[in-house]
Every structure is written in C-alpha cells, then in structure tokens.
Design a protein around this motif. Structure first.
Motif, PDB file in Angstrom:
ATOM      1  N   ILE A 125       0.706  -1.227   0.123  1.00  0.00           N
ATOM      2  CA  ILE A 125       0.169   0.060   0.026  1.00  0.00           C
ATOM      3  C   ILE A 125       0.883   1.050  -0.137  1.00  0.00           C
ATOM      4  O   ILE A 125       1.848   1.386   0.776  1.00  0.00           O
ATOM      5  CB  ILE A 125      -1.066  -0.155   1.209  1.00  0.00           C
ATOM      6  N   GLY A 146      -2.857  -0.064  -3.663  1.00  0.00           N
ATOM      7  CA  GLY A 146      -2.662  -1.323  -3.138  1.00  0.00           C
ATOM      8  C   GLY A 146      -2.813  -2.549  -4.026  1.00  0.00           C
ATOM      9  O   GLY A 146      -3.262  -2.277  -4.882  1.00  0.00           O
ATOM     10  N   ILE A 172      -7.539  -1.409   3.267  1.00  0.00           N
ATOM     11  CA  ILE A 172      -6.545  -0.336   2.349  1.00  0.00           C
ATOM     12  C   ILE A 172      -6.276   0.835   3.331  1.00  0.00           C
ATOM     13  O   ILE A 172      -5.197   1.354   3.280  1.00  0.00           O
ATOM     14  CB  ILE A 172      -6.937  -0.274   0.915  1.00  0.00           C
TER      15      ILE A 172
END
Length: 173
Positions: free
Chosen positions: A99, A111, A169
């Motif tokens: 990420i 990501g 994320i």
C-alpha cells in the motif's frame, strides 16, 4: 487438484481394505457388498473434508503481509450438507506491504489485491482507493496518472459504508 484425486483414491483403497479386514475378523458374517460401500463412503468423506479445509490450508500458507478481507461462502443443491455449513470457495486478500500513499493526495491509496478461488488461478489487481469519498477503482491499462497525481480514466466505484476492501487499505497509514 491431482494430489487431492490421489488422496481420494488411496482413501478409498484404505477404506475397502479396512472393511475387508473387518469382514474377515467377523468370520464372514458380514456381507461382502459392504467393501465397495465402505470405499465409496470413505472417498466421499475425504472429498468433503478436502473441500472444507481448503480455505484454512490456503490462508495458512499466505505470505506475511497478505490480509484476508473478504470471503465468499457458497451452498449448492448437489452438496446438500453445504446448506448446514457453507463452504468457503473464494476469498480476497490485500497485500498490506504494497500500500502506497501519495503525498499530494493523502486520502488516496494504491494497493495490490489478490483474488483466490478454489478451482481457479490466482488473480492480482492493483486498486486505487479514495478513503475520503469511500470509493475505489481498478488500475487497468486505460488508467494513467496526471501530473498532479490524480487518476485519469479511472472507473470509480462507490462502496457501501464498511466495505472490507476499502477499510483494509485505508487503515494503513
């Protein structure tokens, strides 16, 4: 898949052999037709066990940094036991080590997302996430980065609140 087939075949042979031993130890009082029935029952049991253990076996071998964010459980008419306990046939994992954050756009993250399936090949997709707007976009060939760091040609998908992929994320800072 080939190794699972071999395991099922060997389990059937072992089940038949065990039943033949039981028939012999009973002095022949049990019918011989129990041998193929036992072989078939053991083969079905091993197949079902393999289906149910796939998810745990696969996630146990995931490399460090891969986090499972979503699973897909299914039930099928030809597998009636799955209505009682559904089988996990697919799952989505995020590579938390991949990420990236853009300094010019701190709410944007990039990501890598992996899609695992029981009988399908592994698929990887780069995903851009706008944490502030709760939306995401797949980074495919038509998407490019503009000079200011924004995405041109991205097909943004607005997600529901609590979307597991966006949460996974966006929690990485």
């Amino acid at each position: 898949m080939f190794l699972e087939l071999l395991a099922v075949i060997f389990a059937g042979v072992a089940g038949a052999g065990l039943m033949m031993l039981i028939i012999r130890l009973s002095g022949g009082r049990l019918p011989k037709w129990l041998t193929p029935v036992a072989a078939g029952a053991v083969m079905i049991a091993v197949s079902i066990s393999s289906e149910y253990s796939w998810f745990s076996r696969t996630t146990a071998t995931l490399p460090e940094g891969l986090e499972v964010v979503e699973t897909v459980e299914t039930s099928a008419m030809w597998r009636p036991w799955t209505y009682a306990v559904p089988i996990t046939e697919r799952f989505v994992a995020v590579d938390t080590a991949s990420i990236q954050t853009n300094i010019a756009h701190p709410d944007m993250r990039l990501g890598q997302v992996y899609f695992y399936g029981r009988w399908s090949p592994l698929n990887r997709l780069n995903v851009a996430t706008d944490c502030a707007s709760n939306r995401r976009a797949a980074l495919i060939d038509e998407v490019s980065f503009a000079a200011d760091g924004s995405l041109d040609g991205a097909d943004w998908v607005s997600a529901d609140e609590g979307d597991p992929l966006i949460e996974a994320i966006c929690e990485i800072s």
